[in-house]
Scaffold this active site. Sequence first.
Site: not given
Ligand code: NAP
Length: 500
Positions: A306, A403
């Site tokens: 991040c 991002e």
């Molecule tokens: P994400 O969708 O934000 O997922 C993070 C967590 O939230 C996962 O455990 C996910 O479950 C959960 N989640 C998803 N939708 C939710 C909802 N409606 N209610 C509650 N929890 C929910 O991130 P991602 O799909 O893994 O990655 C997408 C983007 O997020 C990346 O491309 C990046 O830009 C960003 N990201 C940021 C960080 C950071 O450290 N700040 C880390 C990872 C990703 P699932 O696994 O089932 O989706």
Amino acid sequence: MATAVSTPTMDPNVSAFVSAKRKLFINGKFVDAASGKTFPTFNPATGEVLANVAEGDREDINRAVKAARAAFDTGAWSKMPTAQRGKLIWKLADLIEKYQEEFAQLESLDNGKPLKISRVADVPLTVEHMRYYAGWATKIEGNTIPLILRERSKFLAYTLREPIGVVGQIIPWNFPLLMAAWKLGPALAAGCTVILKPAEQTPLSALRLAELIQEAGFPDGVVNIVPGYGETAGAALSAHPDVDKIAFTGSTEVGKLILQAAAGNLKKVSLELGGKSPNIVLDDADLDSTIPGAASAIFFNHGQCCCAGSRLFVEKKIFDKVVDGVSQIAEKIQVKAGFEPDSDMGPLVSEEQMNKVCGYMESGISEGAKAVTGGARHGNKGYFVKPTVLVNTNDKMKVVQEEIFGPVVTAIPFSDPSEIVARANDTIYGLAAGVWTSDIKKAHSIAAKLRAGTVWINCYNIFDPALPFGGYKQSGWGREMGHEVLENYTEVKSVCAALD
Ligand code: NAP
Ligand code: MG
């Protein structure tokens, strides 16, 4: 049945772990999902199924919240003498260390990262993080407060810092075990009970951790680990009326959904979200350390950080030299499956993530950016992407504003150092920033003006359990790590007693 993964160096315990169906960890026991459903987790180096995992959903979240509530209300954890609580957290750290190679391998298989990285970064940082918060368990305290509007001697007023209650924790896939530790360490030190939902892509290390939580002897229900999908299990946890607090790390977009879901019972929320961090190189920087530092700022963990230094601002006079240097490093990076001993960069975590990153590169190039190196997928099996350096961008392009979460840096020249802070601050994010210069006055002056939760000077990606981390603007609410994170997991009670 999961596909057998044969890698010559795989630990037999890891093979056994991924071959059996993995269950949810609720109330101290491993159980099937109420629905009986499972979901696959993939090896991103091959795209093959790595393991099958029980798929937690609303009913499982209800069961886990009930267990965590009972464990909290009986005081099995919150009223345990804090020295004993601290010892259990320390014991967990010792067990993680004992099984460090298993964790390193599981993390590499599930996430894709090189084994050599999970061995030196993810796992040891997890152990030290747990130990740091084991120490905090005995040091959380309130203050005595002299009243200012009354005669002091007539009142005794003090604050107590109490655990916030039942905590839901939702984590991403980029550092699966370490993110679990960032969340669990301080919550447990504070006396909270927890329901942790790992990312759907990487649930395995958290489930191995659950086995060690059982082995260490934590009371039932103190930690519950419920893998499942975000839209179902994650949403149910965020909306649950009996959860007192949600701690989330992930995308800014999902962070906003969490806030909406939390509104029902006004549970407390802390958010560690995305970033588009500027990394600023002034023309007096020591390029021998700056160039590898700038490359590592973006390419470490495949840019799936991040805080990745994804906007590299370089003073014009040295722009070509820095871009050449970073590009040469990018070209030498060995992009291979994480288990290959010479792999420097593994696959991205999923096909979806690979397509997203490639989509960004295409979008930038179609708007006029040029890839000095990389710019496309690597190979045609697994989710590998070439480390990429883009130039000829402008500050409004999507590749500069959004991002990417992959190994893609936009290198941007600047000629007027007085304008650089405004340009560096010109995104919705404010997570981290870097400044490279040999002039200490300039460094601190720029650091003071950057709207970012962390500023690294002549270094990047230095993490320490004692140093707070978190975001300004849309990069989040609250801080992880340090003593600051304990505020996320405690309530302050003021007690005021009349003495006559
Ligand atoms: P994400 O969708 O934000 O997922 C993070 C967590 O939230 C996962 O455990 C996910 O479950 C959960 N989640 C998803 N939708 C939710 C909802 N409606 N209610 C509650 N929890 C929910 O991130 P991602 O799909 O893994 O990655 C997408 C983007 O997020 C990346 O491309 C990046 O830009 C960003 N990201 C940021 C960080 C950071 O450290 N700040 C880390 C990872 C990703 P699932 O696994 O089932 O989706
Ligand atoms: Mg996986």
